[in-house]
Design a protein around this motif. Sequence first.
Motif, PDB file in Angstrom:
ATOM      1  N   LYS A  98       2.109  17.066  -1.007  1.00 42.47           N
ATOM      2  CA  LYS A  98       1.293  15.951  -1.162  1.00 42.47           C
ATOM      3  C   LYS A  98       2.024  14.976  -0.021  1.00 42.47           C
ATOM      4  O   LYS A  98       1.295  14.151   0.799  1.00 42.47           O
ATOM      5  N   ALA A  99       3.201  15.016   0.252  1.00 42.22           N
ATOM      6  CA  ALA A  99       3.968  13.943   1.271  1.00 42.22           C
ATOM      7  C   ALA A  99       3.592  14.634   2.768  1.00 42.22           C
ATOM      8  O   ALA A  99       3.317  13.793   3.534  1.00 42.22           O
ATOM      9  N   SER A 100       3.418  15.953   2.739  1.00 44.95           N
ATOM     10  CA  SER A 100       3.155  16.570   4.153  1.00 44.95           C
ATOM     11  C   SER A 100       1.558  16.142   4.251  1.00 44.95           C
ATOM     12  O   SER A 100       1.283  15.703   5.454  1.00 44.95           O
ATOM     13  N   GLY A 101       0.754  16.401   3.435  1.00 45.56           N
ATOM     14  CA  GLY A 101      -0.528  16.101   3.416  1.00 45.56           C
ATOM     15  C   GLY A 101      -0.799  14.713   3.775  1.00 45.56           C
ATOM     16  O   GLY A 101      -1.924  14.053   4.716  1.00 45.56           O
ATOM     17  N   GLN A 102      -0.217  13.706   3.256  1.00 42.65           N
ATOM     18  CA  GLN A 102      -0.323  12.269   3.480  1.00 42.65           C
ATOM     19  C   GLN A 102      -0.012  11.884   4.968  1.00 42.65           C
ATOM     20  O   GLN A 102      -0.940  11.153   5.550  1.00 42.65           O
ATOM     21  N   ARG A 103       1.096  12.477   5.653  1.00 39.43           N
ATOM     22  CA  ARG A 103       1.469  12.180   6.822  1.00 39.43           C
ATOM     23  C   ARG A 103       0.304  12.979   7.858  1.00 39.43           C
ATOM     24  O   ARG A 103      -0.171  12.383   8.756  1.00 39.43           O
ATOM     25  N   LEU A 104       0.014  14.227   7.632  1.00 44.12           N
ATOM     26  CA  LEU A 104      -1.052  14.927   8.330  1.00 44.12           C
ATOM     27  C   LEU A 104      -2.286  14.043   8.458  1.00 44.12           C
ATOM     28  O   LEU A 104      -3.018  13.914   9.458  1.00 44.12           O
ATOM     29  N   GLY A 105      -2.906  13.684   7.376  1.00 39.04           N
ATOM     30  CA  GLY A 105      -3.916  12.700   6.931  1.00 39.04           C
ATOM     31  C   GLY A 105      -3.841  11.410   7.779  1.00 39.04           C
ATOM     32  O   GLY A 105      -4.664  11.095   8.379  1.00 39.04           O
ATOM     33  N   LEU A 106      -2.875  10.955   7.775  1.00 35.45           N
ATOM     34  CA  LEU A 106      -2.475   9.452   8.428  1.00 35.45           C
ATOM     35  C   LEU A 106      -2.646   9.640   9.924  1.00 35.45           C
ATOM     36  O   LEU A 106      -3.515   8.929  10.473  1.00 35.45           O
ATOM     37  N   PHE A 107      -1.888  10.662  10.567  1.00 29.80           N
ATOM     38  CA  PHE A 107      -2.174  10.614  11.921  1.00 29.80           C
ATOM     39  C   PHE A 107      -3.536  11.095  12.350  1.00 29.80           C
ATOM     40  O   PHE A 107      -4.036  10.492  13.281  1.00 29.80           O
ATOM     41  N   GLY A 108      -3.941  12.266  11.661  1.00 28.04           N
ATOM     42  CA  GLY A 108      -5.388  12.567  11.898  1.00 28.04           C
ATOM     43  C   GLY A 108      -6.295  11.649  12.081  1.00 28.04           C
ATOM     44  O   GLY A 108      -7.335  11.465  12.825  1.00 28.04           O
ATOM     45  N   ILE A 109      -6.448  11.033  10.905  1.00 30.92           N
ATOM     46  CA  ILE A 109      -7.320   9.799  10.739  1.00 30.92           C
ATOM     47  C   ILE A 109      -7.123   8.803  11.843  1.00 30.92           C
ATOM     48  O   ILE A 109      -8.127   8.111  12.420  1.00 30.92           O
ATOM     49  N   LYS A 110      -6.237   8.313  11.738  1.00 29.63           N
ATOM     50  CA  LYS A 110      -5.562   7.110  12.867  1.00 29.63           C
ATOM     51  C   LYS A 110      -6.168   7.683  14.103  1.00 29.63           C
ATOM     52  O   LYS A 110      -6.533   6.818  15.062  1.00 29.63           O
TER      53      LYS A 110
ATOM     54  N   ALA B 146       0.924  -1.200   0.051  1.00 28.92           N
ATOM     55  CA  ALA B 146       0.009  -0.033  -0.044  1.00 28.92           C
ATOM     56  C   ALA B 146       0.781   1.385   0.118  1.00 28.92           C
ATOM     57  O   ALA B 146       0.463   2.198  -0.686  1.00 28.92           O
ATOM     58  N   ASN B 147       1.887   1.274   0.906  1.00 32.07           N
ATOM     59  CA  ASN B 147       2.705   2.397   0.984  1.00 32.07           C
ATOM     60  C   ASN B 147       3.279   2.641  -0.577  1.00 32.07           C
ATOM     61  O   ASN B 147       3.429   3.812  -0.830  1.00 32.07           O
ATOM     62  N   LEU B 148       3.929   1.645  -1.028  1.00 34.05           N
ATOM     63  CA  LEU B 148       4.783   1.742  -2.336  1.00 34.05           C
ATOM     64  C   LEU B 148       3.674   1.962  -3.394  1.00 34.05           C
ATOM     65  O   LEU B 148       4.052   2.906  -4.180  1.00 34.05           O
ATOM     66  N   GLY B 149       2.408   1.629  -3.204  1.00 36.54           N
ATOM     67  CA  GLY B 149       1.515   1.762  -4.462  1.00 36.54           C
ATOM     68  C   GLY B 149       1.288   3.450  -4.295  1.00 36.54           C
ATOM     69  O   GLY B 149       1.011   3.920  -5.472  1.00 36.54           O
ATOM     70  N   PHE B 150       1.037   3.882  -3.189  1.00 38.59           N
ATOM     71  CA  PHE B 150       0.480   5.162  -2.918  1.00 38.59           C
ATOM     72  C   PHE B 150       1.581   6.251  -3.479  1.00 38.59           C
ATOM     73  O   PHE B 150       1.285   7.022  -4.167  1.00 38.59           O
ATOM     74  N   SER B 151       2.715   5.915  -2.866  1.00 34.70           N
ATOM     75  CA  SER B 151       3.900   6.550  -3.245  1.00 34.70           C
ATOM     76  C   SER B 151       4.262   6.865  -4.805  1.00 34.70           C
ATOM     77  O   SER B 151       4.363   7.682  -5.440  1.00 34.70           O
TER      78      SER B 151
END
Length: 389
Positions: free
Chosen positions: A123-135, A103-108
């Motif tokens: 988008k790299a920033s948004g990915q991590r922000l969304g990851l932590f917020g959603i989790k 999943a990480n490779l596919g998304f990247s």
Amino acid sequence: MWYWLGVTYIAALSIVDFMMFNYIGFRTDVSDIDYGIIGAAWSAVFIASSEFLGRLADRGDYRKLTAVSLVAIAVASLLFGLARGVELMAIAYMFHAVATAAANLGFSAGMFELSPDTEWETKASGQRLGLFGIKGAGLLALSFVIPFIPLMGLAVGVGVASLAVGLAFMLFLPSGWPPFERKLHGLMLRLEGFGLYATAVGSFAYGKYGLLYNISRSVERGAGSSTGVAVSAMLTTFVGDYYLTALPLMLRYVNLGLRDYMVAFAAAGLSAAAALALVQGTGSRSLAAAGIAIRGAWAIVAIRFIDSLAGIVAYIVVLVALFSVLDLSLYRIYIGITGGYRVHGYMMLRELGSLVGSLAGGLALYLGPLAFMATPAVITAAAVAAALI
């Protein structure tokens, strides 16, 4: 649409990770060393999967990578639901590692292929922000339903939900095209370095004290500096997973349970998202190194004061929020150097840190207080040095 579905899918897999691993730690009689081995085995499978699937990522084949991830998380959820002992739970957890790597490779790969290079850092920033917020939001919601739903069923249910999100992500992925943007980005980086080097050679009369000569040497050194960044990420991850492997085992002897631990990680996820929204990482190696040192000191010193829900929340919030900013910073520096290629190499080294950290956390806890306190201090110092190379 595909971007946020992908972020949500990776966050869902991260929640599944939390549920499976901590179920084993809190609800079974697994030993300190065996628990560390299970965590390390997850990382080993993740590394092997990343290496095996890395060629697909470099070719930009994000659809196949997503399909592999979906099959793996389906198998993981099925096996975990059928498990009645630690062994089958551990096997299910290994399939989860394959799902996460793919999943990480596919998304990247999708991010690099479907976005212009000017948007990569955003988008790299948004990915991590969304990851932590959603989790964080997901774990907080789950903490309220634990008293009403058996924990095993809850873990499997989250796995099935992540599968549904992953299917939606795959359906909304756009069709790809030849990766001209990423290749052009890499070509421009090489031409820029060659131009500075050629200019320095042209001014060779100034010798080794000439300004242009030193610029060329800086460029030459910078071309290989991605390794130092990846090693720093590996060692920084080591420290985090070292403690996160030990904590569930330590909390068995404190009046704190899995629900308290889940609330702490929910608060940590939301705090990390807020930190990323405010800070957005840094491109400075020296600032990243300072952050690594501060996080290491906090991890070592503050663990002595965990004796209540407030204590475990404070400890994990600082540990995770600082890591979120540091991981984003090191990743941005890395892709800026490599042009988005060899991302699986960064992920593999970072996960190697998780592997060794998981093993070391359980082992050091078994060996006693001196080994448990000294190990992360040495590793933190090495991570600071690697970040500055």
